[in-house]
Design a protein around this motif. Structure first.
Motif, PDB file in Angstrom:
ATOM      1  N   ALA A  60       0.824  -1.213   0.000  1.00 35.46           N
ATOM      2  CA  ALA A  60       0.000   0.000   0.000  1.00 35.46           C
ATOM      3  C   ALA A  60       0.856   1.259   0.000  1.00 35.46           C
ATOM      4  O   ALA A  60       1.999   1.265   0.475  1.00 35.46           O
ATOM      5  CB  ALA A  60      -0.919  -0.004   1.215  1.00 35.46           C
ATOM      6  N   ILE A  61       0.285   2.339  -0.549  1.00 33.59           N
ATOM      7  CA  ILE A  61       0.914   3.661  -0.508  1.00 33.59           C
ATOM      8  C   ILE A  61      -0.103   4.629   0.081  1.00 33.59           C
ATOM      9  O   ILE A  61      -1.165   4.852  -0.501  1.00 33.59           O
ATOM     10  CB  ILE A  61       1.337   4.152  -1.909  1.00 33.59           C
ATOM     11  CG1 ILE A  61       2.258   3.149  -2.608  1.00 33.59           C
ATOM     12  CG2 ILE A  61       2.030   5.514  -1.806  1.00 33.59           C
ATOM     13  CD1 ILE A  61       2.619   3.534  -4.037  1.00 33.59           C
ATOM     14  N   LEU A  62       0.231   5.206   1.239  1.00 31.81           N
ATOM     15  CA  LEU A  62      -0.624   6.204   1.888  1.00 31.81           C
ATOM     16  C   LEU A  62       0.139   7.520   1.893  1.00 31.81           C
ATOM     17  O   LEU A  62       0.999   7.746   2.735  1.00 31.81           O
ATOM     18  CB  LEU A  62      -0.971   5.759   3.313  1.00 31.81           C
ATOM     19  CG  LEU A  62      -1.806   6.733   4.154  1.00 31.81           C
ATOM     20  CD1 LEU A  62      -3.189   6.945   3.544  1.00 31.81           C
ATOM     21  CD2 LEU A  62      -1.942   6.217   5.588  1.00 31.81           C
ATOM     22  N   SER A  63      -0.165   8.374   0.936  1.00 27.36           N
ATOM     23  CA  SER A  63       0.586   9.623   0.804  1.00 27.36           C
ATOM     24  C   SER A  63      -0.096  10.564  -0.169  1.00 27.36           C
ATOM     25  O   SER A  63      -0.782  10.133  -1.098  1.00 27.36           O
ATOM     26  CB  SER A  63       2.008   9.330   0.288  1.00 27.36           C
ATOM     27  OG  SER A  63       2.726  10.530   0.049  1.00 27.36           O
ATOM     28  N   LYS A  64       0.116  11.851   0.051  1.00 29.24           N
ATOM     29  CA  LYS A  64      -0.248  12.836  -0.954  1.00 29.24           C
ATOM     30  C   LYS A  64       0.772  12.743  -2.094  1.00 29.24           C
ATOM     31  O   LYS A  64       1.824  12.120  -1.960  1.00 29.24           O
ATOM     32  CB  LYS A  64      -0.261  14.244  -0.352  1.00 29.24           C
ATOM     33  CG  LYS A  64      -1.353  14.446   0.689  1.00 29.24           C
ATOM     34  CD  LYS A  64      -1.649  15.920   0.943  1.00 29.24           C
ATOM     35  CE  LYS A  64      -0.514  16.621   1.641  1.00 29.24           C
ATOM     36  NZ  LYS A  64      -0.875  18.024   2.002  1.00 29.24           N
TER      37      LYS A  64
END
Length: 544
Positions: A60-64
């Protein structure tokens, strides 16, 4: 067709010193070339491989949006893993089911504003890797993770039918579903959009809409890979306008609410009446238009796209007057954002004609059906819903209602699930009414409802300009708009009330999706019991 990773390999080898990613940090721009970004991605991919995760494990990628988002995505592809982008504004309660449903074993923690309210959504067993430069810091840092690893030397290649990513829909009506997209689908869209728009390596993108949304992922990230051009990011919300003005991109995308905010910014400094006067003077008009475009960061724009929700015709016309031609575009996660656009010709009120190789038809219920090579393979771990969304001959049921004119231009008339029935037993599709109301610059957000009352009513949130006006002026403005809209409607569609809401609808209070679309279900759940009360009050305009 070529995969996005193969596109990147090409530019990495052929134009290694070409600027690729431009990231502002503490007021200074840091640039990654195709070579330097490739080295960092290969080092990260080597570290990910060292974890000995099975092929196609979800990460997963959790970022702006930021430079490291692109680099992380490239590394995930190089390591033969599957990316799961997560909206950076989601709460812990929304992050958790995505991480768990996708069975992600690793999550990248990136550029975030409210990580303290998201952290509890990440299960303890999931490995956390924090991006450098932006904060917050949790788990192992990116730099520590890659420190002892040499960049991968070989180029990993994927077949076109290999799963590349699981993208969870933003969920206006229910629980987000995991849309499975292949390398072939992503590469196909990148290649076709590049060719259709004649994009070249000298083009510059400005990426700010969530990369966890299909429009930015496909029409920005994948098109950048296919084109070999550069992409710039914003340092923060506070510096967004200044960063955009510095970059002056040639390609810019937006959603209706963003374009409306751009317009509001101009009208706060110069009234519409004064602007109309200046634009009517031949020698002054060109200077004024040029000045406005430069201040907005749009002096070099040659491709301006709007999507995710219907864009008011009046807003598109306003931008045309200052020399910015916005192409309304239509697509969805399930078709990799590849469907229709006004790219050939702008026909106001439509979402354009189909991209080449897109087949479109309207079924007997008015639903839009789409078929092409970049459709999803299905919903992750949901065979039943997957089967229901495809016809026997392979067309995707979009869930949107529409019509096609004799030139092949598509007009969206509503959502199948958005239709509601008044207590006169009449079904109403609210989208067209909302579009007409949104032409009023005093209105920022609108939702037409009518469950359990004889006629529909409109719930509206005032724009920043509208909030500055006295109440009696707002009443006159809204009364005038309703007076213009109602004569165009069928009798059972005529609006009986317009209710001015006290508070704005935001992502934080769960009335907007991360792509700024109104969550009709959330509004209905809170206010449906109040509809009869508002309906019974005297006057056309009611203040909550």
């Amino acid at each position: 067709m070529t995969t996005p990773l193969d596109f990147f390999y090409y530019w990495e080898s052929q134009t290694p010193q070409q600027p690729f990613l431009h990231q502002p940090i503490n007021g200074q721009w840091k640039t990654y070339t195709y070579s330097s970004a490739g080295i960092e991605a290969r080092r990260l991919a080597s570290a990910l491989r060292a974890l000995k995760l099975p092929s196609k494990t979800a990460v997963a990628i959790l970022s702006k949006n930021c430079a490291h988002w692109f680099i992380a995505d490239l590394a995930i592809m190089m390591a033969d893993l599957v990316s799961v982008p997560i909206y950076p504004t989601l709460s812990a309660a929304s992050v958790k089911p995505i991480v768990e449903h996708s069975e992600s074993k690793v999550i990248f923690i990136g550029k975030l504003d409210q990580y303290a309210h998201q952290r509890d959504g990440i299960p303890e067993h999931v490995m956390k890797i924090s991006f450098p430069d932006y904060g917050p810091h949790d788990g192992i840092s990116w730099n520590d993770f890659v420190r002892d690893h040499e960049p991968l030397k070989e180029n990993r290649h994927h077949t076109l039918d290999t799963l590349a990513t699981i993208m969870y829909s933003s969920g206006t009506t229910g629980t987000p579903k995991g849309v499975m997209l292949t390398y072939g689908a992503l590469g196909h869209v990148g290649e076709r959009v590049r060719d259709n728009l004649k994009l070249v390596p000298s083009d510059t993108y400005f990426s700010y809409l969530p990369l966890s949304h299909i429009a930015e992922r496909a029409l920005v990230e994948m098109v950048v890979y296919a084109t070999g051009c550069s992409v710039s990011f914003s340092e923060s919300l506070e510096k967004f306008a200044a960063n955009l003005e510095e970059v002056q991109p040639t390609v810019l995308g937006g959603v209706p609410r963003i374009w409306s905010k751009f317009q509001e910014g101009v009208l706060k400094k110069i009234s519409q009446k004064k602007l109309d006067t200046l634009l009517s003077i031949p020698l002054v008009s060109a200077l004024v238009k040029r000045s406005i475009r430069k201040k907005l960061g749009m002096s070099r724009i040659r491709v301006a796209v709007s999507g995710a929700a219907p864009t008011p015709v009046s807003l598109i016309a306003w931008f045309q007057r200052i020399g910015v031609n916005i192409w309304e575009t239509y697509g969805m996660t399930e078709n990799t954002a590849y469907s229709h656009s006004n790219w050939k010709k702008i026909k106001l009120g439509t979402v354009g004609s189909p991209w080449p190789d897109v087949e479109t038809k309207i079924d007997g219920n008015g639903e839009i059906l789409i078929r092409h090579k970049a459709l999803m393979t299905g919903y992750y771990k949901d065979l039943e819903t997957t089967a229901a969304v495809f016809t026997n001959d392979g067309f995707l049921r979009t869930g949107d209602l529409g019509s096609i004119d004799d030139e092949g231009f598509l007009t969206i008339t509503g959502r199948v699930k958005d239709q509601f029935k008044t207590d006169k037993a009449k079904f109403i599709a609210p989208a067209k009414i909302e579009m007409m109301l949104a032409a009023n610059k005093d209105i920022d957000q609108v939702c037409v409802v009518g469950t359990g009352i004889p006629q529909p009513v409109a719930l509206v949130v005032l724009s920043d300009l509208g909030k500055l006006k006295p109440k009696d002026e707002i009443i006159r403005s809204l009364t005038k708009t309703v007076g213009e809209v109602n004569p165009t409607l069928e009798e059972y569609e005529v609006l009986k009330k317009i209710i001015v809401m006290r508070d704005a609808w935001t992502i934080e209070n769960n009335f907007l999706t991360p792509t700024l679309k109104v969550k009709r279900n959330a509004i209905e759940n809170i206010y449906v019991s109040t509809y009869p009360t508002w309906y019974a009050q005297n006057g056309l305009v009611i203040f909550e």
